[in-house]
Design a protein around this motif. Structure first.
Motif, PDB file in Angstrom:
ATOM      1  N   THR A 114       9.034  12.865  -4.227  1.00 13.35           N
ATOM      2  CA  THR A 114       8.995  12.552  -2.787  1.00 13.35           C
ATOM      3  C   THR A 114       8.694  11.068  -2.533  1.00 13.35           C
ATOM      4  OG1 THR A 114       6.673  13.158  -2.689  1.00 13.35           O
ATOM      5  CG2 THR A 114       8.269  14.877  -2.088  1.00 13.35           C
ATOM      6  N   CYS A 115       8.810  10.261  -3.584  1.00 14.76           N
ATOM      7  CA  CYS A 115       8.516   8.825  -3.416  1.00 14.76           C
ATOM      8  C   CYS A 115       9.812   8.084  -3.015  1.00 14.76           C
ATOM      9  CB  CYS A 115       7.987   8.258  -4.734  1.00 14.76           C
ATOM     10  SG  CYS A 115       7.908   6.456  -4.729  1.00 14.76           S
ATOM     11  N   PRO A 116       9.803   7.402  -1.867  1.00 14.25           N
ATOM     12  CA  PRO A 116      11.031   6.737  -1.418  1.00 14.25           C
ATOM     13  C   PRO A 116      11.540   5.675  -2.387  1.00 14.25           C
ATOM     14  CG  PRO A 116       9.348   6.700   0.308  1.00 14.25           C
ATOM     15  CD  PRO A 116       8.704   7.227  -0.921  1.00 14.25           C
ATOM     16  N   GLY A 150       4.258   6.162 -12.465  1.00 16.47           N
ATOM     17  CA  GLY A 150       4.374   4.918 -13.232  1.00 16.47           C
ATOM     18  C   GLY A 150       3.398   3.869 -12.718  1.00 16.47           C
ATOM     19  N   ARG A 151       3.276   3.785 -11.417  1.00 15.46           N
ATOM     20  CA  ARG A 151       2.350   2.776 -10.846  1.00 15.46           C
ATOM     21  C   ARG A 151       0.904   3.109 -11.201  1.00 15.46           C
ATOM     22  NH1 ARG A 151       5.984   3.012  -5.685  1.00 15.46           N
ATOM     23  NH2 ARG A 151       7.382   1.261  -6.105  1.00 15.46           N
ATOM     24  N   ILE A 152       0.598   4.411 -11.249  1.00 13.18           N
ATOM     25  CA  ILE A 152      -0.772   4.801 -11.629  1.00 13.18           C
ATOM     26  C   ILE A 152      -1.073   4.290 -13.044  1.00 13.18           C
ATOM     27  CG2 ILE A 152      -2.208   6.812 -12.229  1.00 13.18           C
ATOM     28  CD1 ILE A 152      -0.930   8.254  -9.783  1.00 13.18           C
ATOM     29  N   ARG A 166       6.505  -3.276  -4.738  1.00  7.38           N
ATOM     30  CA  ARG A 166       7.568  -2.428  -4.163  1.00  7.38           C
ATOM     31  C   ARG A 166       7.024  -1.131  -3.563  1.00  7.38           C
ATOM     32  NH1 ARG A 166      12.146  -2.486  -8.846  1.00  7.38           N
ATOM     33  NH2 ARG A 166      13.136  -4.476  -8.357  1.00  7.38           N
ATOM     34  N   CYS A 167       5.755  -0.830  -3.801  1.00 12.99           N
ATOM     35  CA  CYS A 167       5.160   0.385  -3.215  1.00 12.99           C
ATOM     36  C   CYS A 167       4.963   0.165  -1.722  1.00 12.99           C
ATOM     37  CB  CYS A 167       3.822   0.696  -3.890  1.00 12.99           C
ATOM     38  SG  CYS A 167       2.934   2.015  -3.061  1.00 12.99           S
ATOM     39  N   LEU A 168       5.376   1.149  -0.934  1.00 16.65           N
ATOM     40  CA  LEU A 168       5.301   1.026   0.526  1.00 16.65           C
ATOM     41  C   LEU A 168       3.917   1.355   1.088  1.00 16.65           C
ATOM     42  CD1 LEU A 168       8.486   3.083   0.667  1.00 16.65           C
ATOM     43  CD2 LEU A 168       8.381   1.094   2.154  1.00 16.65           C
ATOM     44  N   SER A 169       3.056   1.927   0.250  1.00 15.40           N
ATOM     45  CA  SER A 169       1.803   2.520   0.743  1.00 15.40           C
ATOM     46  C   SER A 169       2.110   3.532   1.842  1.00 15.40           C
ATOM     47  CB  SER A 169       0.824   1.456   1.269  1.00 15.40           C
ATOM     48  OG  SER A 169       0.146   0.857   0.201  1.00 15.40           O
ATOM     49  N   CYS A 170       3.132   4.350   1.576  1.00 17.81           N
ATOM     50  CA  CYS A 170       3.506   5.370   2.569  1.00 17.81           C
ATOM     51  C   CYS A 170       2.701   6.649   2.349  1.00 17.81           C
ATOM     52  CB  CYS A 170       5.002   5.663   2.479  1.00 17.81           C
ATOM     53  SG  CYS A 170       5.504   6.514   0.961  1.00 17.81           S
ATOM     54  N   TYR A 171       2.154   6.827   1.158  1.00 18.31           N
ATOM     55  CA  TYR A 171       1.298   7.959   0.773  1.00 18.31           C
ATOM     56  C   TYR A 171       2.012   9.312   0.781  1.00 18.31           C
ATOM     57  CZ  TYR A 171      -1.837   4.168   1.990  1.00 18.31           C
ATOM     58  OH  TYR A 171      -2.421   2.939   2.112  1.00 18.31           O
ATOM     59  N   SER A 172       3.329   9.282   0.721  1.00 19.36           N
ATOM     60  CA  SER A 172       4.077  10.535   0.591  1.00 19.36           C
ATOM     61  C   SER A 172       3.639  11.241  -0.706  1.00 19.36           C
ATOM     62  CB  SER A 172       5.574  10.204   0.552  1.00 19.36           C
ATOM     63  OG  SER A 172       6.329  11.325   0.279  1.00 19.36           O
ATOM     64  N   CYS A 173       3.346  10.426  -1.733  1.00 24.22           N
ATOM     65  CA  CYS A 173       2.925  10.990  -3.021  1.00 24.22           C
ATOM     66  C   CYS A 173       1.613  11.778  -2.883  1.00 24.22           C
ATOM     67  CB  CYS A 173       2.780   9.891  -4.068  1.00 24.22           C
ATOM     68  SG  CYS A 173       1.864   8.448  -3.504  1.00 24.22           S
ATOM     69  N   MET A 174       0.745  11.342  -1.959  1.00 25.63           N
ATOM     70  CA  MET A 174      -0.536  12.038  -1.795  1.00 25.63           C
ATOM     71  C   MET A 174      -0.336  13.408  -1.160  1.00 25.63           C
ATOM     72  SD  MET A 174      -3.037   8.915  -0.750  1.00 25.63           S
ATOM     73  CE  MET A 174      -4.180   9.876   0.149  1.00 25.63           C
ATOM     74  N   ASN A 218      -6.104  10.552  -5.076  1.00 27.72           N
ATOM     75  CA  ASN A 218      -6.135   9.643  -3.926  1.00 27.72           C
ATOM     76  C   ASN A 218      -5.457   8.332  -4.300  1.00 27.72           C
ATOM     77  OD1 ASN A 218      -6.770   7.793  -1.842  1.00 27.72           O
ATOM     78  ND2 ASN A 218      -8.463   9.118  -1.235  1.00 27.72           N
ATOM     79  N   TYR A 219      -4.140   8.352  -4.216  1.00 29.84           N
ATOM     80  CA  TYR A 219      -3.343   7.188  -4.597  1.00 29.84           C
ATOM     81  C   TYR A 219      -3.663   5.988  -3.706  1.00 29.84           C
ATOM     82  CZ  TYR A 219       0.756   4.297  -5.410  1.00 29.84           C
ATOM     83  OH  TYR A 219       1.582   3.242  -5.694  1.00 29.84           O
ATOM     84  N   MET A 220      -4.011   6.263  -2.433  1.00 27.72           N
ATOM     85  CA  MET A 220      -4.287   5.158  -1.494  1.00 27.72           C
ATOM     86  C   MET A 220      -5.419   4.256  -2.026  1.00 27.72           C
ATOM     87  SD  MET A 220      -5.194   5.352   2.558  1.00 27.72           S
ATOM     88  CE  MET A 220      -6.871   5.918   2.602  1.00 27.72           C
TER      89      MET A 220
END
Ligand code: SF4
Ligand code: SF4
Length: 435
Positions: free
Chosen positions: A34-36, A50-52, A75-83, A91-93
């Motif tokens: 679900t990550c854009p 991968g970012r983690i 490139r991460c949007l900080s959209c938190y769809s992953c959460m 807590n990816y944020m």
């Protein structure tokens, strides 16, 4: 996920929090689906898992960031769809915030990048500076061709219309026709929003006043600090956070506050995180926690506290088809999705979720300025999905999304509060005058 932080490293509060978060991750990769950016770029390092790993490697091994890490984290949007997707509650944020702080401390960006990021940090949060730069942009638009592609795109995105404000600037907007208001709330009037779309704050104030609620706008409160926070400029962000916390807390203690209202979900997400950010600050932690507890998105506040007086539709009045765009900071950051939809449904119009609504429109704070190519692709996909509904207008709860989506379509786009205000006795929004 196994971690190997030393005892010494765990004395640091940010390492301690990140270690707890990392230990929850079971590498399942559900979040990638679900990550854009993973969806668009298909590279493991452009997905949350991968970012983690990249963040873990930097902070656990105390490594300075390098170009490759910075490219994928930026490139991460900080959209938190992953959460929203993660079954383990990672807590990816908080992790990406830590990663960005580490990058800012350990990596020297090329001159052009530094210049642009400092420029954004020094202009966007300040309404007067933003207005001046907007007017200057008008002057340089005809010679746009002399600039690099990146600057050209930024100039294109810079708003140049600054609508007139209809409400005078006041500290207190009293409740209508009552001696004693039913509630007293502080409104975060924001930075960019009050310049490019002042009608959003005006609708919010008018609606609350009409329902017996006094609205205050304490002097000294401006930007919420999220812009610097997401750029990794933690010292600047913390100065803003601290100033806001002290002003609101003083108001809460001296005169009482029932809530702090945010009508921009990006800002609301950060306000709700003040408590976490100052968790180890003995002077501020209690105050910051209180401010976070008091913070409500306007839709959330209305749903929980206000009996809205919707005006009965006349038999011959028009039914609109409305597409609701769920801002990432609203649905993933604050976990508010159905509330605004149900509020808009009470107007008697038809409301539709946009297909693939969990995916970001590409706005994401300054993302559309800093990562223009990816933001444009996300916008294109968003517009294709909106067109599947073929709505008469779009409603959403975040100024960044309003600006971004308006760049890709002629369909009018309103803030949710403008729709509710209109159907509870406020004026019809000007943007809909031809509908
Ligand atoms: S879904 Fe959650 S647990 Fe699985 S890899 Fe992503 S962050 Fe880790
Ligand atoms: S915050 Fe959004 S862009 Fe960043 S990793 Fe998570 S889903 Fe992907």
């Amino acid at each position: 996920m196994e971690t190997h932080f030393s005892k010494q490293q765990l004395k640091d509060k940010d390492n301690r929090s990140s270690e707890k978060i990392l230990r929850k991750c079971v590498h399942c990769g559900f979040c990638n689906a679900t990550c854009p950016t993973y969806d668009l770029l298909g590279d493991e390092l452009d997905g949350p898992r991968g970012r983690i790993y990249l963040i873990k490697d930097m902070i656990e091994n105390n490594k300075p960031a390098n170009e490759k890490i910075v490219k994928h984290i930026d490139r991460c949007l900080s959209c938190y769809s992953c959460m929203t997707t993660c079954p383990s509650g990672v807590n990816y944020m908080h992790l990406i915030d830590h990663g960005r702080m580490h990058i800012e401390k350990t990596f020297k960006r090329p001159f052009g990048d530094r210049f642009i990021r400092n420029f954004l940090s020094q202009v966007i949060p300040y309404p007067l500076r933003f207005r001046i730069v907007g007017l200057l942009t008008l002057l340089i638009k005809p010679i746009n061709f002399i600039f690099s592609k990146r600057i050209k795109e930024m100039i294109k995105l810079m708003p140049i219309n600054f609508p007139r404000k209809n409400l005078p600037k006041m500290k207190i907007y009293p409740a209508e026709k009552r001696k004693k208001p039913v509630a007293r709330v502080a409104l975060l009037t924001g930075c960019v929003q009050q310049v490019i779309s002042p009608q959003i704050n005006e609708s919010t104030i008018r609606l609350l006043n009409r329902h017996g609620i006094e609205v205050i706008v304490p002097k000294g409160i401006g930007c919420c600090g999220s812009l610097d926070h997401h750029l990794g400029k933690s010292d600047l962000a913390k100065e803003t956070f601290k100033k806001n916390i002290l002003i609101w807390y003083k108001e809460y203690i001296n005169n009482g506050l029932d809530a702090i209202i945010s009508n921009t979900s990006g800002c609301g997400t950060t306000l709700k995180d003040y408590g976490f950010i100052f968790r180890s600050d003995d002077d501020l932690k209690k105050k910051a926690k209180k401010i976070s507890e008091l913070t409500k998105d306007i839709s959330e506040y209305l749903d929980e506290n206000v009996k809205l007086n919707f005006i009965k539709k006349k038999p011959n009045s028009r039914d609109y088809k409305i597409a609701y765009h769920s801002a990432c900071s609203m649905q993933h950051g604050q976990k508010i999705h159905d509330i605004p939809i149900n509020l808009i449904k009470k107007t008697g119009n038809k409301v539709f979720n946009i297909p693939e609504g969990h995916l970001c429109c590409g706005s994401a704070g300054t993302y559309n300025l800093l990562q223009n190519d990816i933001a444009k692709k996300l916008l294109k996909n968003k517009i294709l999905n909106i067109d599947k509904i073929n709505p008469e207008f779009i409603a959403t709860g975040n100024i960044g999304c309003i600006t971004q989506i308006a760049n890709g379509t002629k369909i009018p786009i309103l803030h949710t509060i403008e729709v509710i205000d209109w159907y509870t006795g406020g004026p019809k929004p000007k943007i809909l005058r031809y509908l």
